[in-house]
Design a protein around this motif. Structure first.
Motif, short mmCIF file in Angstrom:
data_model
loop_
_atom_site.label_atom_id
_atom_site.label_comp_id
_atom_site.label_asym_id
_atom_site.label_seq_id
_atom_site.Cartn_x
_atom_site.Cartn_y
_atom_site.Cartn_z
N UNK A 44 2.00 13.50 5.76
CA UNK A 44 1.71 14.10 7.22
C UNK A 44 0.24 14.45 7.32
N UNK A 45 -0.46 14.56 6.15
CA UNK A 45 -2.04 14.62 6.60
C UNK A 45 -2.43 13.12 6.99
N UNK A 46 -2.14 12.10 6.44
CA UNK A 46 -2.48 10.71 6.83
C UNK A 46 -2.08 10.64 8.36
N UNK A 47 -1.08 11.18 8.83
CA UNK A 47 -0.34 10.97 10.08
C UNK A 47 -1.34 11.65 11.07
N UNK A 48 -1.99 12.58 10.58
CA UNK A 48 -3.06 13.46 11.37
C UNK A 48 -4.36 12.69 11.37
N UNK A 49 -4.54 11.60 10.79
CA UNK A 49 -5.92 10.99 10.56
C UNK A 49 -6.08 10.04 11.44
N UNK A 50 -6.81 10.08 12.49
CA UNK A 50 -6.95 8.85 13.63
C UNK A 50 -7.64 7.46 13.20
N UNK A 51 -8.07 7.66 11.85
CA UNK A 51 -8.46 6.42 11.40
C UNK A 51 -7.34 5.48 10.84
N UNK A 52 -6.41 6.10 10.47
CA UNK A 52 -4.99 5.22 10.28
C UNK A 52 -4.23 4.85 11.43
N UNK A 53 -3.99 3.67 11.50
CA UNK A 53 -3.49 3.06 12.83
C UNK A 53 -1.82 2.93 12.42
N UNK A 57 5.46 3.94 4.57
CA UNK A 57 6.13 4.89 3.45
C UNK A 57 7.27 4.41 2.55
N UNK A 58 6.99 4.27 1.28
CA UNK A 58 8.09 3.58 0.62
C UNK A 58 8.41 4.62 -0.69
N UNK A 59 9.63 4.81 -0.70
CA UNK A 59 10.21 5.62 -2.16
C UNK A 59 11.49 4.83 -2.43
N UNK A 60 11.93 5.09 -3.50
CA UNK A 60 13.14 4.72 -4.15
C UNK A 60 14.41 5.49 -3.45
N UNK A 61 13.96 6.68 -2.79
CA UNK A 61 15.10 7.17 -2.01
C UNK A 61 14.28 8.18 -1.02
N UNK A 62 14.87 8.05 0.29
CA UNK A 62 14.38 9.06 1.27
C UNK A 62 13.23 8.64 2.11
N UNK A 63 12.64 7.63 1.75
CA UNK A 63 11.35 7.21 2.92
C UNK A 63 11.51 7.20 4.23
N UNK A 64 12.89 6.43 4.50
CA UNK A 64 13.23 6.51 6.14
C UNK A 64 13.22 7.75 6.75
N UNK A 65 13.94 8.52 6.10
CA UNK A 65 13.98 10.15 6.69
C UNK A 65 12.55 10.70 6.90
N UNK A 66 11.60 10.35 6.00
CA UNK A 66 10.43 11.18 6.00
C UNK A 66 9.82 10.43 7.25
N UNK A 67 9.86 9.24 7.25
CA UNK A 67 8.99 8.48 8.35
C UNK A 67 9.53 8.69 9.76
N UNK A 68 10.89 9.01 9.88
CA UNK A 68 11.51 9.46 11.15
C UNK A 68 10.69 10.75 11.54
N UNK A 69 10.81 11.57 10.62
CA UNK A 69 10.54 12.87 10.80
C UNK A 69 8.84 13.05 11.43
N UNK A 70 8.08 12.28 10.41
CA UNK A 70 6.45 12.31 10.67
C UNK A 70 6.33 11.58 12.00
#
Ligand SMILES: NC(=O)C1=CN([C@@H]2O[C@H](COP(=O)(O)OP(=O)(O)OC[C@H]3O[C@@H](n4cnc5c(N)ncnc54)[C@H](O)[C@@H]3O)[C@@H](O)[C@H]2O)C=CC1
Ligand SMILES: O=C([O-])CC(=O)C(=O)O
Length: 342
Positions: A44-53, A57-70
């Motif tokens: 979430x904090x990295x999504x708020x950082x304009x230096x990041x283009x 997001x990788x995880x053995x479970x749940x990363x696509x959901x977190x990514x869709x949300x963020x």
């Protein structure tokens, strides 16, 4: 070239000041373990950082959901989630910064070293993937025990012939955040103005706050309680969470701060200094090959490792204990990974 200022209300003034970037300096950042207690708020904090283009997001479970949300947050960066298996390759491809908070957290009564067996294998495998897919990235290790998981990562990169000691960091920022916050509580100062140097490693007695360098001279029980609180701040959170994990939100802030410092330095800002646990010459003569001290960051990662500097007699005593423990933690990581590389 246009430059825009972005401010967010979730961070303090000191952080807000740093969250500005020119559109020409944008970067892919990957988080491995992104669906976890640290991974989610960190992403979430990295999504708020304009230096990041681009946020991967990788995880053995749940990363696509977190990514869709963020990804619905109205900042420019793209966000994509990746699941276990071969997707990690695409996640890591082109990443300039890889943050690794994947692994199990402590429960009450455990030390960080008790996580070694589980997290050692997790970090080893993720390090292999990074060494293959993004060998030139800055690798930021959050998974505990950091004192050992950083040497494990180094050995994996060495085994693949791509080790660059300037690009491997153990994230010890939370110790500095705590040391600064705790002294501000004792002295009734603004924590944003405190910056206590913390050296050594990231567990118990290996965490050494250098109050004297900030001009403070605590004595007796007050000093001992302060040092103990900094060294065992993690336990305070583990106890309070009662079996539901360890520090996640403060760690996410600390990880985002460190990533932001690296991005600033990579994008040309001079004089960016953060304490971090790196392959260090400072105590190599005593067999301690990794050590956290103030490190100046630059476009190539580690620019300059600052010496520990002048310390009080009491701090020297803490350092002596720290070095002994650190050596053991480092040797344990190196020995294990050499015997368990596959
Ligand atoms: N360096 C520091 O200052 C701090 C380090 N930590 C450490 O960070 C680690 C993570 O803590 P939490 O986020 O609270 O744990 P958590 O259990 O909430 O999250 C860990 C995440 O890692 C994922 N994971 C496990 N194996 C994986 C693998 N092979 N590949 C990708 N993802 C994988 C899990 O699915 C989970 O989503 C722990 O080892 C903890 O001790 C925690 C606080 C501070
Ligand atoms: O205490 C733990 O296990 C997590 C950690 O590293 C910290 O909070 O400093």
């Amino acid at each position: 070239m246009f430059a825009r200022k972005v401010t967010t209300s979730v961070l303090g003034a000191a952080q807000r000041r740093t969250f500005s970037a020119s559109a020409s300096n944008l970067t892919k950042v990957a988080v491995l373990g992104a669906a976890g207690g640290i991974g989610q708020p960190l992403s979430l904090l990295l999504k708020l950082n304009p230096r990041v283009s681009e946020l991967a997001l990788y995880d053995i479970k749940g990363a696509p959901g977190v990514a869709a949300d963020i990804s619905h947050i109205n900042t420019k960066s793209t966000v994509k989630g990746y699941e276990a298996g071969d997707e990690i390759k695409e996640c890591l491809k082109g990443a300039e910064i890889v943050l690794i908070p994947a692994g199990v957290p402590r429960k009450p009564g455990m030390t960080r070293d008790d996580l070694f067996n589980t997290n050692g294998s997790i970090v080893r495998d993720l390090a292999k993937a990074a060494a293959e897919s993004c060998p030139d990235a800055n690798i930021l290790i959050i998974s505990n025990p950091v004192n050992s998981t950083v040497p494990i990562t180094a050995e994996v990169f060495k085994s693949k012939g791509v080790y660059n000691p300037k690009r491997l960091f153990g994230v010890t920022t939370l110790d500095v955040v705590r040391a600064s916050r705790f002294i501000s509580q004792l002295k009734s100062t603004d924590p944003a103005n405190e910056n206590i140097t913390v050296v050594g490693g990231h567990s118990g007695a290996t965490i050494v706050p250098l109050l004297s360098q900030a001009g403070y001279t605590l004595e007796g029980a007050e000093r001992d309680e302060y040092v103990k609180r900094v060294q065992f701040g993690g336990d305070e959170v583990v106890q309070a969470k009662g079996g539901a994990g360890s520090a996640t939100l403060s760690m996410a802030m600390a990880g985002a701060r460190f990533a932001e410092s690296l991005l600033k330095a990579a994008q040309g800002q001079k004089g960016v200094i953060e304490p971090t646990y790196v392959d260090s010459p400072l105590y190599k003569d005593q067999g301690v090959t990794y050590f956290a001290s103030n490190v100046e960051l630059g476009p190539n990662g580690v620019e300059k490792i600052h010496p520990v500097g002048k310390v009080s007699e009491h701090e020297q005593g803490l350092l002596d204990v720290c070095l002994k423990d650190l050596k053991t933690n480092i040797e344990k990581g190196e020995k294990w990974v050499k015997e368990n590389m596959n």
